[in-house]
Write a protein that holds these residues in place. Structure first.
Motif, PDB file in Angstrom:
ATOM      1  N   ARG A  56       0.910  -1.239   0.294  1.00 49.46           N
ATOM      2  CA  ARG A  56       0.143  -0.322   0.517  1.00 49.46           C
ATOM      3  C   ARG A  56       0.789   1.342   0.134  1.00 49.46           C
ATOM      4  NH1 ARG A  56      -3.141  -0.737   5.270  1.00 49.46           N
ATOM      5  NH2 ARG A  56      -4.075   0.969   4.969  1.00 49.46           N
ATOM      6  N   SER A  57       0.487   2.198  -0.600  1.00 48.81           N
ATOM      7  CA  SER A  57       0.999   3.296  -0.676  1.00 48.81           C
ATOM      8  C   SER A  57       1.190   3.811   0.530  1.00 48.81           C
ATOM      9  CB  SER A  57       0.334   4.520  -1.680  1.00 48.81           C
ATOM     10  OG  SER A  57      -0.931   4.711  -0.784  1.00 48.81           O
ATOM     11  N   ARG A  58       1.881   4.746   0.734  1.00 45.23           N
ATOM     12  CA  ARG A  58       1.915   5.687   2.180  1.00 45.23           C
ATOM     13  C   ARG A  58       0.685   6.495   3.121  1.00 45.23           C
ATOM     14  NH1 ARG A  58       7.777   8.698   3.727  1.00 45.23           N
ATOM     15  NH2 ARG A  58       7.205   8.385   5.497  1.00 45.23           N
ATOM     16  N   GLN A  59       0.398   7.251   1.631  1.00 43.55           N
ATOM     17  CA  GLN A  59      -1.349   7.637   1.487  1.00 43.55           C
ATOM     18  C   GLN A  59      -2.127   7.543   2.146  1.00 43.55           C
ATOM     19  OE1 GLN A  59      -0.939  10.601   1.454  1.00 43.55           O
ATOM     20  NE2 GLN A  59      -2.820  11.515   1.929  1.00 43.55           N
ATOM     21  N   ASN A  60      -2.328   6.236   1.787  1.00 43.64           N
ATOM     22  CA  ASN A  60      -3.495   5.132   1.931  1.00 43.64           C
ATOM     23  C   ASN A  60      -3.517   4.547   3.288  1.00 43.64           C
ATOM     24  OD1 ASN A  60      -4.403   5.443  -0.940  1.00 43.64           O
ATOM     25  ND2 ASN A  60      -3.915   3.405  -1.298  1.00 43.64           N
ATOM     26  N   CYS A  61      -2.409   4.916   3.952  1.00 42.75           N
ATOM     27  CA  CYS A  61      -1.840   4.307   5.419  1.00 42.75           C
ATOM     28  C   CYS A  61      -1.968   5.554   6.046  1.00 42.75           C
ATOM     29  CB  CYS A  61      -0.523   3.750   5.664  1.00 42.75           C
ATOM     30  SG  CYS A  61       0.187   2.339   4.740  1.00 42.75           S
ATOM     31  N   VAL A  62      -1.955   6.405   5.724  1.00 42.43           N
ATOM     32  CA  VAL A  62      -2.180   8.291   7.498  1.00 42.43           C
ATOM     33  C   VAL A  62      -2.940   7.209   7.887  1.00 42.43           C
ATOM     34  CG1 VAL A  62      -2.414   9.828   7.495  1.00 42.43           C
ATOM     35  CG2 VAL A  62      -1.250   9.717   5.490  1.00 42.43           C
ATOM     36  N   LYS A  63      -4.250   7.550   7.395  1.00 38.37           N
ATOM     37  CA  LYS A  63      -5.428   7.638   8.879  1.00 38.37           C
ATOM     38  C   LYS A  63      -5.841   6.052   9.423  1.00 38.37           C
ATOM     39  CE  LYS A  63      -9.772   9.597   5.149  1.00 38.37           C
ATOM     40  NZ  LYS A  63     -10.759   9.222   4.717  1.00 38.37           N
ATOM     41  N   GLU A  64      -5.763   5.317   8.932  1.00 36.64           N
ATOM     42  CA  GLU A  64      -4.956   3.755   9.421  1.00 36.64           C
ATOM     43  C   GLU A  64      -3.807   4.532  10.843  1.00 36.64           C
ATOM     44  OE1 GLU A  64      -4.095  -0.694   9.934  1.00 36.64           O
ATOM     45  OE2 GLU A  64      -3.729   1.039   8.306  1.00 36.64           O
ATOM     46  N   PHE A  65      -3.179   5.042  10.695  1.00 35.05           N
ATOM     47  CA  PHE A  65      -1.976   5.460  11.321  1.00 35.05           C
ATOM     48  C   PHE A  65      -2.282   6.282  12.308  1.00 35.05           C
ATOM     49  CE2 PHE A  65       2.002   8.858  12.170  1.00 35.05           C
ATOM     50  CZ  PHE A  65       2.906   7.538  12.819  1.00 35.05           C
ATOM     51  N   GLN A  66      -3.345   7.159  12.279  1.00 33.41           N
ATOM     52  CA  GLN A  66      -4.290   8.277  13.022  1.00 33.41           C
ATOM     53  C   GLN A  66      -5.161   7.864  14.039  1.00 33.41           C
ATOM     54  OE1 GLN A  66      -5.729  11.079  10.130  1.00 33.41           O
ATOM     55  NE2 GLN A  66      -4.054  12.396  10.220  1.00 33.41           N
ATOM     56  N   PHE A  67      -5.894   6.289  13.562  1.00 36.59           N
ATOM     57  CA  PHE A  67      -5.835   6.320  14.451  1.00 36.59           C
ATOM     58  C   PHE A  67      -5.790   5.185  15.518  1.00 36.59           C
ATOM     59  CE2 PHE A  67      -9.144   2.320  15.219  1.00 36.59           C
ATOM     60  CZ  PHE A  67      -9.863   2.932  15.682  1.00 36.59           C
ATOM     61  N   TRP A  68      -4.690   4.536  14.958  1.00 39.84           N
ATOM     62  CA  TRP A  68      -3.648   4.076  16.385  1.00 39.84           C
ATOM     63  C   TRP A  68      -3.174   4.841  17.173  1.00 39.84           C
ATOM     64  CZ3 TRP A  68       1.464   3.541  16.579  1.00 39.84           C
ATOM     65  CH2 TRP A  68       2.318   2.697  17.018  1.00 39.84           C
ATOM     66  N   LEU A  69      -2.196   5.919  17.180  1.00 40.29           N
ATOM     67  CA  LEU A  69      -2.019   6.936  17.462  1.00 40.29           C
ATOM     68  C   LEU A  69      -3.219   6.985  18.657  1.00 40.29           C
ATOM     69  CD1 LEU A  69      -0.245   8.952  15.063  1.00 40.29           C
ATOM     70  CD2 LEU A  69       0.880   7.757  17.073  1.00 40.29           C
ATOM     71  N   LYS A  70      -4.177   7.635  17.871  1.00 35.75           N
ATOM     72  CA  LYS A  70      -5.151   8.322  19.033  1.00 35.75           C
ATOM     73  C   LYS A  70      -6.285   6.864  20.131  1.00 35.75           C
ATOM     74  CE  LYS A  70      -7.432  11.617  15.577  1.00 35.75           C
ATOM     75  NZ  LYS A  70      -8.277  12.106  16.010  1.00 35.75           N
ATOM     76  N   SER A  71      -5.997   5.892  19.501  1.00 37.71           N
ATOM     77  CA  SER A  71      -6.439   4.402  20.221  1.00 37.71           C
ATOM     78  C   SER A  71      -5.721   4.716  21.574  1.00 37.71           C
ATOM     79  CB  SER A  71      -6.697   3.705  19.155  1.00 37.71           C
ATOM     80  OG  SER A  71      -7.488   3.648  18.616  1.00 37.71           O
ATOM     81  N   ASN A  72      -4.414   4.601  21.272  1.00 31.48           N
ATOM     82  CA  ASN A  72      -3.301   4.559  22.169  1.00 31.48           C
ATOM     83  C   ASN A  72      -2.763   5.774  22.950  1.00 31.48           C
ATOM     84  OD1 ASN A  72      -2.417   1.846  22.403  1.00 31.48           O
ATOM     85  ND2 ASN A  72      -2.459   2.110  19.796  1.00 31.48           N
ATOM     86  N   GLY A  73      -3.483   6.741  23.432  1.00 32.49           N
ATOM     87  CA  GLY A  73      -3.048   7.916  23.895  1.00 32.49           C
ATOM     88  C   GLY A  73      -2.622   9.225  23.527  1.00 32.49           C
ATOM     89  N   ALA A  74      -2.187   8.818  22.353  1.00 33.35           N
ATOM     90  CA  ALA A  74      -1.507  10.393  21.590  1.00 33.35           C
ATOM     91  C   ALA A  74      -2.195  11.333  21.313  1.00 33.35           C
ATOM     92  CB  ALA A  74      -0.996   9.961  20.455  1.00 33.35           C
ATOM     93  N   ASN A  75      -2.280  12.232  21.286  1.00 29.25           N
ATOM     94  CA  ASN A  75      -3.371  13.315  21.124  1.00 29.25           C
ATOM     95  C   ASN A  75      -2.343  14.078  19.776  1.00 29.25           C
ATOM     96  OD1 ASN A  75      -4.318  15.933  21.010  1.00 29.25           O
ATOM     97  ND2 ASN A  75      -3.744  16.865  22.629  1.00 29.25           N
ATOM     98  N   LEU A  76      -2.840  14.353  18.799  1.00 31.83           N
ATOM     99  CA  LEU A  76      -2.813  15.036  17.435  1.00 31.83           C
ATOM    100  C   LEU A  76      -3.513  16.208  17.358  1.00 31.83           C
ATOM    101  CD1 LEU A  76      -3.532  11.353  15.401  1.00 31.83           C
ATOM    102  CD2 LEU A  76      -1.511  12.374  16.677  1.00 31.83           C
TER     103      LEU A  76
END
Length: 593
Positions: A56-76
């Motif tokens: 997958r391209s990096r761009q197509n992975c952005v939303k999944e990455f952001q969800f992972w961060l938020k789900s584990n306590g990161a403030n974006l």
């Protein structure tokens, strides 16, 4: 398939290539040992692994990455991930004031050597093999390889957002390295390249017996270059300590770490404002300057040489006000080969032992007859102007290296040990010798790169050609020219200091009337500076004329924070020298997008 015979052949080629490091110019001859080593590696290439995250391209992975961060306590809340001309980065969603808290990454999201040791398979391997305990970067490399092959890895959303191409010096091919001929960066690339191949062979030997970590059939050179580049371009030293440990005043433990999201930030010169908060158990980054809404957010990668930014992040800033350049100075100095043993003993006692090196980017005739000492030329700010700083022991070395046999006595040694000037004659000869070495360093560059005005003009044309385009070849050429200009800036500004010191001595005599010309000539004799400055040319000429009044004189020999915030050490790389002593060693560098 990689076999034991392949590894033995690689090891032999590594040894042969390492023997050429002392003369980098030989490494780029058509049949050089370095070329043969790289050629053999290329022949061993297997099919590039079809890793899950590479589909997958990096761009197509952005939303999944952001969800992972938020789900584990990161403030974006302060940012969105966006692609800029220089690559992916962070754009602000609100105005950020100076020192305002911008990024917070919980410790559970930090990809660290601590996490590697906690992994059942990787941790067991680290416990079994001593060299892995000694080189934390190799722990990260193995952990990254293992997690990239695990279909249900907790780290998959992070791995998917990482760059697909190597962004370190290992991404350069031979023809691209050749373009840096005559520069200290080319010499460093060859040295580090050989060291990296040594580490590749080490990991191949390990994976032959531990394929549960990563399949050996997939671990070709291209895979190693990718994982190695990810680690060396993004790793940071993180002083981790538990909240309880901090309250009990325990010392934090340094861990090597990749910091998701934060490592998307691009570089801009400024303050280091990232730390580990022991109370919050988070990596915290403050804004080092005011950032307007909808602007790119930057961090400072540290006060590092331009060459290091190029080698490990593959970019070159237009101006690096704190750039450094390592100058390899020969011993004995050309034209000062008298009483070598006596001067060698003095030099050894005056300089730290780690100054001496066995390889040099400066080419000389009969190079095997010389030893070399490294001095780091550096820049700094003074009254809002970039100026050079002479390294410690620099002039002490030259004062020693230009001594005549009859000058080596207890009083001279006392002055050298206390870093005093011996006398004006010795100082002039030492300054001239230092200027000769600077001139020699400048002359290492190809003829077409010695005219700074022409190099600037060519770079300007490339800059215009690159506007709105993504041309890798042109960008690399632009970076090469920028690197050359930054290195030359260090050499020229150092040159100016030496000329100023030289003229401060000679000017005393040219501005006085009714002076004893013969007495001055006894000191200066026919010595004149070879590197001239247009603004002071007349004064030097006058000095030379006066010195010539004493025709009976003989010519002198020439050319002689601890709060809850533990600071993140955005580390410099381990030197290749340290790695070589360990038989293998992975360099360390700070984050790049």
């Amino acid at each position: 398939m990689i076999t034991k015979a392949n590894l033995d052949k690689l090891s032999k080629l590594i040894t042969d290539a390492a023997s050429e490091v002392n003369d980098v110019s030989k490494c780029f001859l058509a049949q050089s040992k370095f070329r043969r080593l790289i050629s053999y590696l290329q022949r061993l290439q297997l099919t590039f692994p079809k890793q899950n995250f590479s589909k997958r391209s990096r761009q197509n992975c952005v939303k999944e990455f952001q969800f992972w961060l938020k789900s584990n306590g990161a403030n974006l809340d302060n940012f969105i991930i966006k692609k800029f001309p220089e690559g992916y980065g962070l754009e602000t969603t609100k105005k950020l004031e100076v020192n305002e808290k911008a990024i917070e990454i919980p410790l559970n999201l930090v990809f660290s050597t601590d996490k590697a040791r906690q992994n059942k398979l990787v941790g067991a391997l680290i416990d079994k093999i001593n060299i892995l305990k000694e080189i934390p970067a190799l722990q990260l490399i193995l952990f990254l390889l293992h997690e990239s092959e695990s279909p249900n890895s907790f780290w998959a959303p992070y791995l998917n957002i990482l760059p697909r191409e190597a962004n370190s010096y290992l991404g350069l091919d031979i023809s691209e390295i050749e373009k840096l001929v005559g520069t200290p960066t080319q010499a460093e690339i060859v040295y580090l390249y050989i060291n990296a191949i040594t580490e590749y062979v080490l990991l191949l030997n390990i994976l032959m017996n531990f394929e549960e970590i990563y399949p050996l059939r997939k671990f070709n050179w291209k895979t190693f270059v990718w994982v190695y580049s990810i680690v060396v371009s993004r790793q940071n030293n993180l002083p981790i300590i538990s909240k309880e440990g901090f309250e009990n005043k325990h010392k934090p433990k340094q861990e090597l770490a990749l910091i998701p999201f934060w490592d998307l930030c691009n570089h801009k010169f400024g303050r280091l404002t990232t730390h580990f908060d022991a109370n919050e158990q988070k990596v915290v980054c403050l804004a080092f300057m005011e950032f307007k809404e909808n602007s790119q957010f930057y961090i400072c990668y540290g006060f590092r040489p331009t060459s290091q930014l190029f080698l490990y992040q593959r970019f070159v800033p237009e101006i690096n006000p704190l750039n450094t350049l390592t100058l390899s100075v020969p011993f004995p100095l050309p034209k000062h080969e008298t009483c070598v043993k006596e001067k060698q003993a003095l030099v050894n006692s005056l300089l730290e032992s780690n100054n001496q090196i066995t390889a040099s980017w400066i080419q000389m005739e009969k190079k095997e007859d010389y030893k070399f000492f490294d001095f780091t030329l550096s820049l700094t700010f003074k009254d809002s102007t970039i100026v050079a700083i002479l390294p410690a022991n620099f002039m002490r070395y030259f004062r020693t290296a230009v001594l005549n046999p009859d000058q080596i006595n207890n009083e001279i040694v006392r002055k050298l040990l206390s870093d005093e000037k011996i006398d004006e004659t010795n100082e002039l000869v030492a300054l001239q010798a230092a200027l000769d070495i600077i001139e020699l360093a400048i002359n290492q560059y190809p003829q077409e790169h010695r005219d700074i005005a022409k190099v600037k003009e060519k770079r300007s044309k490339l800059e215009n050609m690159l506007k709105g385009k993504n041309n890798k070849e042109l960008k690399l050429e632009y970076d090469y020219l920028s690197l050359i200009l930054e290195d030359r800036r260090v050499l020229v500004l150092t040159q100016q200091i030496l000329i100023k010191e030289y003229e401060a001595i000679t000017q005393k005599y040219t501005n006085l009337d009714n002076i004893d010309l013969n007495s001055i000539a006894d000191k200066l004799e026919s010595k004149t500076i070879t590197t001239t400055s247009k603004t002071n040319k007349s004064s030097k000429t006058k000095t030379k004329a006066k010195a010539k009044t004493n025709n009976s004189n003989q010519s002198q020999n020439q050319s002689q924070n601890q709060t809850t915030k533990q600071s993140v050490n955005q580390s410099q790389n381990q030197t290749a020298k340290q790695s070589t002593k360990k038989k293998a060693g992975t360099t360390k560098k700070t984050t790049k997008k």
